[in-house]
Write an enzyme that holds these catalytic residues in place. Structure first.
Site, PDB file in Angstrom:
ATOM      1  N   ASP A  36      45.408  56.380 -14.726  1.00  0.00           N
ATOM      2  CA  ASP A  36      44.502  57.201 -15.561  1.00  0.00           C
ATOM      3  C   ASP A  36      43.945  58.439 -14.865  1.00  0.00           C
ATOM      4  O   ASP A  36      42.768  58.782 -15.050  1.00  0.00           O
ATOM      5  CB  ASP A  36      43.340  56.344 -16.075  1.00  0.00           C
ATOM      6  CG  ASP A  36      43.800  55.133 -16.858  1.00  0.00           C
ATOM      7  OD1 ASP A  36      44.994  55.065 -17.208  1.00  0.00           O
ATOM      8  OD2 ASP A  36      42.966  54.251 -17.120  1.00  0.00           O
ATOM      9  N   LYS A 143      48.796  53.256 -22.147  1.00  0.00           N
ATOM     10  CA  LYS A 143      48.044  52.020 -22.370  1.00  0.00           C
ATOM     11  C   LYS A 143      46.812  52.331 -23.206  1.00  0.00           C
ATOM     12  O   LYS A 143      46.309  53.461 -23.194  1.00  0.00           O
ATOM     13  CB  LYS A 143      47.654  51.347 -21.055  1.00  0.00           C
ATOM     14  CG  LYS A 143      46.648  52.088 -20.191  1.00  0.00           C
ATOM     15  CD  LYS A 143      46.426  51.318 -18.890  1.00  0.00           C
ATOM     16  CE  LYS A 143      45.430  52.005 -17.963  1.00  0.00           C
ATOM     17  NZ  LYS A 143      44.041  51.960 -18.456  1.00  0.00           N
ATOM     18  N   CYS A 176      39.464  50.068 -14.940  1.00  0.00           N
ATOM     19  CA  CYS A 176      40.919  49.928 -15.091  1.00  0.00           C
ATOM     20  C   CYS A 176      41.620  49.529 -13.802  1.00  0.00           C
ATOM     21  O   CYS A 176      42.617  48.795 -13.838  1.00  0.00           O
ATOM     22  CB  CYS A 176      41.495  51.223 -15.635  1.00  0.00           C
ATOM     23  SG  CYS A 176      40.902  51.607 -17.307  1.00  0.00           S
TER      24      CYS A 176
END
Length: 241
Positions: A36, A143, A176
């Protein structure tokens, strides 16, 4: 004592001086997971900044991840970029009966501010930061939940390539990154968190808590400098034979 690699095939190996003990990797059986690294989480005006989290440490973390990617690429590791977000009509977010509807800060922000599109495919917020654009040989996996394994084909990609070791970088440390490492542990992958190549959402105590959890219960913790030195040794043939 070093955690040794039970190899099925011969290849270059190198030991990373991690905590709680060094761990051996074979570049052919190791993937770098870049989680990310998007404007949403690292840039002023991105989602995290808009909802009140400090992103002032982003340049340092971007550089640490960039260095790790460069060393991993030279050593021949599989490089996988995870990219978090939702489709434009939010079908991936699920209905009000889904926990993410209530716990996702960007979803809550968008409901309160209908003119904004955060972590939405095709937007600036969803895009990777300029310094870390994937290359053509890299794998990019979308995701829509915290863990890189939740609802994705990541495990299939790793199994298909015979990968058993994961170097984990990215954001956010306590969300995450930790979620991915927890799921990796339960799927029998050896996860090594490159600690200073991650950035927490919250104060330093939040970062320290994740480091504690990974080191004591879930995997291994190493620095960018030590990981890059080990990978550079492997790429020049000076690693452990």
């Amino acid at each position: 004592m070093t955690v040794s690699l039970a190899r099925k095939n011969p290849g270059r190996t190198t030991a990373i001086p991690a905590r709680p003990e060094p761990i051996e990797i074979d570049p052919a059986e190791t993937a770098l997971i870049v989680i990310d690294m998007q404007n949403a989480y690292l840039s002023k005006g991105g989602y995290l900044d808009l909802v009140g989290f400090d992103v002032s440490e982003s340049p340092r973390v971007i550089e640490a991840v960039r260095r790790t990617v460069a060393s991993a690429r030279a050593a021949g590791l599989t490089i996988i970029y995870m990219q978090n977000g939702f489709d434009d009509d939010k079908k991936e977010a699920g209905p009000e009966s889904a926990p993410v509807y209530h716990k996702s800060n960007p979803l809550k922000y968008m409901r309160a501010n209908p003119g904004h599109k955060l972590i939405t495919r095709g937007t600036w917020d969803y895009a990777f930061v300029e310094e870390l654009a994937p290359q053509s040989e890299d794998i990019v996996i979308h995701k829509s939940r915290y863990s890189s394994f939740a609802g994705t084909n990541l495990e299939n990609v790793l199994r298909g390539r015979g990968i058993s070791r994961l170097l984990v970088t990215g954001v956010n440390t306590n969300v995450c990154v930790e979620s991915t490492i927890r799921d990796a542990y339960h799927r029998e992958f050896f996860a090594i968190m490159v600690a200073d190549a991650t950035l927490q959402a919250g104060d330093r105590s939040i970062f320290d808590a994740t480091v504690f959890n990974v080191e004591r219960f879930l995997g291994w913790v190493a620095s960018t400098a030590d990981v890059c030195a080990a990978l550079d040794a492997a790429s020049t043939g000076k690693g452990q034979p």
